[in-house]
Design an enzyme around this catalytic site. Structure first.
Site, PDB file in Angstrom:
ATOM      1  N   CYS A   2       3.661 -16.920  -8.750  1.00 11.11           N
ATOM      2  CA  CYS A   2       4.356 -17.699  -9.772  1.00 11.11           C
ATOM      3  C   CYS A   2       5.194 -16.822 -10.704  1.00 11.11           C
ATOM      4  O   CYS A   2       4.836 -15.682 -10.985  1.00 11.11           O
ATOM      5  CB  CYS A   2       3.356 -18.465 -10.625  1.00 11.11           C
ATOM      6  SG  CYS A   2       2.262 -19.506  -9.695  1.00 11.11           S
ATOM      7  N   ARG A  27       8.990 -12.723  -5.529  1.00 14.08           N
ATOM      8  CA  ARG A  27       7.535 -12.704  -5.692  1.00 14.08           C
ATOM      9  C   ARG A  27       6.854 -13.711  -4.757  1.00 14.08           C
ATOM     10  O   ARG A  27       5.650 -13.635  -4.566  1.00 14.08           O
ATOM     11  CB  ARG A  27       7.177 -13.048  -7.150  1.00 14.08           C
ATOM     12  CG  ARG A  27       7.653 -11.999  -8.137  1.00 14.08           C
ATOM     13  CD  ARG A  27       7.646 -12.548  -9.550  1.00 14.08           C
ATOM     14  NE  ARG A  27       6.309 -12.851 -10.010  1.00 14.08           N
ATOM     15  CZ  ARG A  27       5.607 -12.108 -10.835  1.00 14.08           C
ATOM     16  NH1 ARG A  27       6.111 -10.984 -11.300  1.00 14.08           N
ATOM     17  NH2 ARG A  27       4.404 -12.461 -11.220  1.00 14.08           N
ATOM     18  N   TRP A  73       3.648 -20.805  -6.827  1.00 12.27           N
ATOM     19  CA  TRP A  73       3.008 -20.452  -5.558  1.00 12.27           C
ATOM     20  C   TRP A  73       1.669 -21.167  -5.588  1.00 12.27           C
ATOM     21  O   TRP A  73       0.799 -20.847  -6.391  1.00 12.27           O
ATOM     22  CB  TRP A  73       2.841 -18.934  -5.489  1.00 12.27           C
ATOM     23  CG  TRP A  73       2.375 -18.425  -4.173  1.00 12.27           C
ATOM     24  CD1 TRP A  73       3.136 -18.192  -3.061  1.00 12.27           C
ATOM     25  CD2 TRP A  73       1.041 -18.031  -3.814  1.00 12.27           C
ATOM     26  NE1 TRP A  73       2.360 -17.696  -2.049  1.00 12.27           N
ATOM     27  CE2 TRP A  73       1.070 -17.591  -2.472  1.00 12.27           C
ATOM     28  CE3 TRP A  73      -0.176 -18.016  -4.491  1.00 12.27           C
ATOM     29  CZ2 TRP A  73      -0.059 -17.139  -1.808  1.00 12.27           C
ATOM     30  CZ3 TRP A  73      -1.306 -17.563  -3.822  1.00 12.27           C
ATOM     31  CH2 TRP A  73      -1.244 -17.131  -2.491  1.00 12.27           C
ATOM     32  N   ASN A  97       1.360 -19.254 -15.201  1.00  5.25           N
ATOM     33  CA  ASN A  97       0.973 -18.394 -14.069  1.00  5.25           C
ATOM     34  C   ASN A  97      -0.515 -18.095 -14.219  1.00  5.25           C
ATOM     35  O   ASN A  97      -0.995 -17.909 -15.335  1.00  5.25           O
ATOM     36  CB  ASN A  97       1.696 -17.047 -14.114  1.00  5.25           C
ATOM     37  CG  ASN A  97       3.179 -17.176 -13.849  1.00  5.25           C
ATOM     38  OD1 ASN A  97       3.660 -18.249 -13.548  1.00  5.25           O
ATOM     39  ND2 ASN A  97       3.882 -16.068 -13.975  1.00  5.25           N
ATOM     40  N   GLY A  98      -1.231 -17.959 -13.103  1.00  2.00           N
ATOM     41  CA  GLY A  98      -2.645 -17.600 -13.177  1.00  2.00           C
ATOM     42  C   GLY A  98      -3.519 -18.766 -12.740  1.00  2.00           C
ATOM     43  O   GLY A  98      -3.027 -19.749 -12.166  1.00  2.00           O
ATOM     44  N   GLU A 481      -1.116  -0.735   9.482  1.00  2.00           N
ATOM     45  CA  GLU A 481       0.064  -1.110   8.691  1.00  2.00           C
ATOM     46  C   GLU A 481       1.156  -1.694   9.597  1.00  2.00           C
ATOM     47  O   GLU A 481       1.821  -2.668   9.230  1.00  2.00           O
ATOM     48  CB  GLU A 481       0.554   0.120   7.917  1.00  2.00           C
ATOM     49  CG  GLU A 481       1.829  -0.050   7.110  1.00  2.00           C
ATOM     50  CD  GLU A 481       1.769  -1.113   6.019  1.00  2.00           C
ATOM     51  OE1 GLU A 481       0.682  -1.644   5.737  1.00  2.00           O
ATOM     52  OE2 GLU A 481       2.841  -1.437   5.473  1.00  2.00           O
ATOM     53  N   LYS A 485       2.693  -5.427   9.172  1.00  2.00           N
ATOM     54  CA  LYS A 485       4.134  -5.708   9.034  1.00  2.00           C
ATOM     55  C   LYS A 485       4.568  -6.760  10.045  1.00  2.00           C
ATOM     56  O   LYS A 485       5.280  -7.694   9.716  1.00  2.00           O
ATOM     57  CB  LYS A 485       4.984  -4.436   9.251  1.00  2.00           C
ATOM     58  CG  LYS A 485       4.905  -3.380   8.203  1.00  2.00           C
ATOM     59  CD  LYS A 485       5.621  -3.691   6.905  1.00  2.00           C
ATOM     60  CE  LYS A 485       4.752  -4.444   5.940  1.00  2.00           C
ATOM     61  NZ  LYS A 485       3.913  -3.759   5.060  1.00  2.00           N
ATOM     62  N   GLU A 488       3.109 -10.245   9.181  1.00  2.00           N
ATOM     63  CA  GLU A 488       3.671 -10.788   7.930  1.00  2.00           C
ATOM     64  C   GLU A 488       5.039 -11.425   8.136  1.00  2.00           C
ATOM     65  O   GLU A 488       5.301 -12.504   7.628  1.00  2.00           O
ATOM     66  CB  GLU A 488       3.861  -9.660   6.896  1.00  2.00           C
ATOM     67  CG  GLU A 488       2.650  -9.302   6.094  1.00  2.00           C
ATOM     68  CD  GLU A 488       2.950  -8.173   5.114  1.00  2.00           C
ATOM     69  OE1 GLU A 488       2.503  -8.267   3.972  1.00  2.00           O
ATOM     70  OE2 GLU A 488       3.623  -7.182   5.487  1.00  2.00           O
ATOM     71  N   HIS A 504     -14.431  -1.271  23.686  1.00  2.00           N
ATOM     72  CA  HIS A 504     -15.546  -2.016  23.093  1.00  2.00           C
ATOM     73  C   HIS A 504     -15.140  -3.446  22.751  1.00  2.00           C
ATOM     74  O   HIS A 504     -15.747  -4.064  21.877  1.00  2.00           O
ATOM     75  CB  HIS A 504     -16.068  -1.290  21.856  1.00  2.00           C
ATOM     76  CG  HIS A 504     -16.607   0.070  22.179  1.00  2.00           C
ATOM     77  ND1 HIS A 504     -17.736   0.259  22.925  1.00  2.00           N
ATOM     78  CD2 HIS A 504     -16.130   1.299  21.891  1.00  2.00           C
ATOM     79  CE1 HIS A 504     -17.952   1.557  23.069  1.00  2.00           C
ATOM     80  NE2 HIS A 504     -16.975   2.211  22.457  1.00  2.00           N
ATOM     81  N   LYS A 603       4.661 -11.751  -3.211  1.00  2.00           N
ATOM     82  CA  LYS A 603       4.840 -10.312  -3.431  1.00  2.00           C
ATOM     83  C   LYS A 603       3.782  -9.768  -4.362  1.00  2.00           C
ATOM     84  O   LYS A 603       3.199  -8.728  -4.138  1.00  2.00           O
ATOM     85  CB  LYS A 603       6.239 -10.080  -4.013  1.00  2.00           C
ATOM     86  CG  LYS A 603       6.560  -8.626  -4.317  1.00  2.00           C
ATOM     87  CD  LYS A 603       6.704  -7.858  -3.040  1.00  2.00           C
ATOM     88  CE  LYS A 603       6.970  -6.379  -3.254  1.00  2.00           C
ATOM     89  NZ  LYS A 603       6.622  -5.626  -2.023  1.00  2.00           N
TER      90      LYS A 603
HETATM   91  C1  G6P Z   1       0.605  -8.645  -1.524  1.00  2.00           C
HETATM   92  C2  G6P Z   1       1.890  -8.084  -0.952  1.00  2.00           C
HETATM   93  C3  G6P Z   1       1.584  -6.833  -0.145  1.00  2.00           C
HETATM   94  C4  G6P Z   1       0.845  -5.828  -1.007  1.00  2.00           C
HETATM   95  C5  G6P Z   1      -0.415  -6.439  -1.639  1.00  2.00           C
HETATM   96  C6  G6P Z   1      -0.986  -5.524  -2.703  1.00  2.00           C
HETATM   97  O1  G6P Z   1      -0.187  -9.117  -0.492  1.00  2.00           O
HETATM   98  O2  G6P Z   1       2.534  -9.030  -0.129  1.00  2.00           O
HETATM   99  O3  G6P Z   1       2.805  -6.256   0.296  1.00  2.00           O
HETATM  100  O4  G6P Z   1       0.482  -4.725  -0.223  1.00  2.00           O
HETATM  101  O5  G6P Z   1      -0.093  -7.667  -2.283  1.00  2.00           O
HETATM  102  O6  G6P Z   1      -0.063  -5.437  -3.743  1.00  2.00           O
HETATM  103  P1  G6P Z   1       0.046  -4.222  -4.754  1.00  2.00           P
HETATM  104  O7  G6P Z   1       1.169  -4.597  -5.676  1.00  2.00           O
HETATM  105  O8  G6P Z   1      -1.272  -4.143  -5.464  1.00  2.00           O
HETATM  106  O9  G6P Z   1       0.320  -2.989  -3.967  1.00  2.00           O
END
Ligand code: G6P
Length: 608
Positions: A2, A27, A73, A97-98, A481, A485, A488, A504, A603
């Site tokens: 948000c 975000r 969001w 927000n929150g 990672e 990616k 996502e 395994h 984000k």
């Molecule tokens: C969200 C983002 C990720 C990020 C994670 C942690 O899930 O989409 O890209 O790695 O939050 O965020 P931070 O700001 O704590 O690195």
């Protein structure tokens, strides 16, 4: 997640609110709305993009000199127009927000008082609660202060009232909020980037602060009414840095910015002959030197950076290290040790679980704390004894790229500093390591030059539904990672395994429809990895291998090999993630997904 923008100024604030929301789009959100005061309260809401809200505002010729706006969001209640903010009670509008944790109990009380709810959100509770307080308290600022004493949970909120069009009241607890001071009025937002269009002069509110903004001034108090002063900070955020420029997507821009982001992050070691604890703060020698073990807390991509660092910290600095997902650690009964260095890693510095995990560690008596963070003004940075600010610049794409590689650079520096403090780094090795670090930006640039080959590989992936990523040692977190990616942004189901675990379980999934991506630099585990890859080939799996100059692997039937230009020793993890970022990006392009704003994701995850 948000976003909030609020404005009271000597102008029509609707264009400012909409531009602010556009800047917060990165975000992640699923609906948007705004309300303005102009001879009455006018509200617009839309499920979908801010552009649709802007079109509504244009069509209805919405204008006003005071307004609040929001990108939502969904947490409580589906993404829908009725759940979009602002929420209204009487002549009052609220954005939030929150998460309000006691919203159900409050909702019941308010319903008993006769309030009718028109949404499923926790936010609507705040609107009715403030309205109720206004029946006995005449002043809006006082009524908001009274209302928030009944709230449990996290919030940043902005409230305005039809009968009082000259001011807006805001408050924060747990979710970020700042004020902007401009010549024509006063503004508030959840993120500085939303206000750069009108001012660089920002006031960051603390948890427990409430504020009132009007055209001509602002007033900040604690919840109990005690007035407080907060410093005005000139934001250093570059307005250009949040522009897309010639790129098609922020993710693409951010992948290609990595050489500069790394050079900026490593600037302080540019000419140095030695690594200094002071890089992490004034008391770093004492805080880091006295630690007997390291506990890393983070979420998502930042957690993967922590996993890589564990290999470095144990192998190079000889210090025991554990890495935990923040949302798990905060609720787990663990065994605290006061001489643990607690390292929190976060791009945003606002991730609710990471902040809570840090607070939990501190409450257990672990006060040697360090934040590795990309946002200097963030909540996380204010709560740790030591800090290292990565200088990646604003990261807008939801899928983190340059924040990750700069976190790795910071963690490698941390490893060297701790190694030195523990007498594990001789002068010759220190010089050699510094030379290697200085060369990282150029080495990453050479990896980026492989884009045409990776683009060709992406075509082969786009029709797949699953993918398996393999790595060993410090390249296992890189495989994690890479899988993150891909899932996502391309929505292809991807999993990562340490290659030795293949037999395994995951080997059962391998057939010609399952591409297997291997992170295979020439390290001590390469020969073992090659045997694991044979196991895949023998089952008809198609291999995509990211090797390096020394790996001695080449294309063969069902095996595609891409060589990174140079072998990079301990720092190879930093280089090997880059082709995986490019691969996901190009697969997403072929699939036509929303690269920068993948569905359902945010984000900055400021709620639990
Ligand atoms: C969200 C983002 C990720 C990020 C994670 C942690 O899930 O989409 O890209 O790695 O939050 O965020 P931070 O700001 O704590 O690195």
């Amino acid at each position: 997640m948000c976003g909030i923008v609020a404005a009271v100024a000597d102008r029509n604030v609707v264009p400012v609110l909409l531009e602010g929301l556009r800047k917060l789009e990165y975000r992640g959100y699923d609906s948007a709305g705004l309300a303005v005061l102009n001879g009455g309260l006018h509200r617009l809401r839309s499920v979908g993009r801010v552009a649709e809200l802007a079109a509504q505002a244009e069509e209805k010729k919405t204008s006003g000199e005071a307004g609040i706006a929001h990108t939502r969001w969904a947490t409580h209640g589906a993404p829908s127009e009725r759940n979009a903010h602002p929420h209204i009670s009487g002549g009052l509008a609220v954005v939030h927000n929150g998460i309000i944790e006691n919203h159900e109990a409050l909702r019941q009380q308010l319903q008993a008082d006769g309030y009718l709810f028109t949404s499923d959100t926790d936010t609507e509770v705040i609107a009715h609660l403030v309205e109720k307080k206004l029946r006995t308290i005449t002043d809006l600022f006082d009524a908001v202060r009274a209302a928030i004493t009944d709230l449990q949970g996290a919030y940043a909120l902005a409230v305005m009232r039809e009968s009082d069009p000259t001011r807006i009241v805001v408050a924060r607890e747990g979710s970020p909020l700042l004020l902007g001071i401009a010549e024509d009025g006063h503004y508030a937002a959840s993120d500085a980037s939303a206000l750069l269009q009108v001012t660089r002069n920002m006031v960051y509110l603390e948890n427990g602060d409430c504020a009132e903004i009007s055209r001509s001034g602002l007033r900040i108090s604690r919840v109990d009414g005690t007035l407080v002063e907060r410093p005005v900070i000139e934001s250093q955020l570059s307005a250009d840095a949040v522009e897309l420029g010639t790129y098609s997507h922020y993710m693409q821009k951010e992948i290609f910015e990595q050489p500069d982001a790394l050079a900026n992050t490593l600037e302080m070691v540019g000419a140095a002959r030695s690594v200094q604890p002071g890089l992490f703060g004034a008391d770093a020698a004492e805080v880091l030197g006295g630690a007997r073990q390291v506990l890393i807390l983070a979420c998502g991509t930042s957690w993967h950076a922590g996993l890589v660092a564990r290999y470095w910290l144990e192998a190079i600095a000889g210090i025991p290290c554990s890495v935990e997902i923040a949302s798990e650690y905060r609720y787990r009964q663990s065994v605290p040790d006061a001489d643990t260095l607690v390292v929190t890693i976060s791009q945003s510095g606002e991730t609710a679980d990471t902040l809570a995990a840090l607070q939990h560690a501190k409450s257990l008596g672990m006060l040697r704390t360090l934040a590795i963070c990309n946002v200097p003004e963030s909540s996380l940075v204010r709560e740790t004894a030591l800090r290292f600010i990565t200088r990646a610049g604003p990261e807008i794409g939801v899928a983190s790229t340059k924040a990750f590689t700069t976190q790795l650079a910071a963690l490698y520096l941390l490893t060297l500093v701790i190694a030195k403090l523990r007498g594990k780094l001789d002068a010759e090795t220190e010089t050699r390591e510094l030379i290697a670090l200085r060369h990282v930006p150029a080495a990453v640039q050479r990896v980026l030059d492989l884009e045409p080959e990776i683009k060709a590989w992406a075509q082969l992936f786009s029709a797949k539904h699953h993918a398996l990523f393999l790595g060993r040692g410090r390249h296992y977190p890189i495989a994690l990672e890479g899988a993150l990616k891909l899932k996502e942004i391309s929505y292809i189901h991807a999993e990562a395994y340490p290659a030795g675990e293949l037999k395994h379980g995951p080997l059962a999934l391998v057939d010609k429809e399952m591409p297997v991506i291997a992170v295979a630099p020439n390290d001590t585990l390469l020969e073992k990895l090659k045997s694991n890859l044979q196991e895949v080939r023998a089952r008809g799996g198609e291999l995509f291998v990211f090797a390096d100059a020394d790996s001695e692997m080449s294309d063969s039937e069902g095996v595609h090999v891409l060589r990174l230009p140079e072998h990079y020793g301990a720092l190879s993890a930093l280089l090997h993630v880059v082709p995986l970022q490019l691969l996901s990006y190009h697969v997403a392009l072929v699939k036509g997904t929303d690269v920068d704003k993948p569905r359902n994701l945010a984000k900055s995850v400021t709620v639990e």
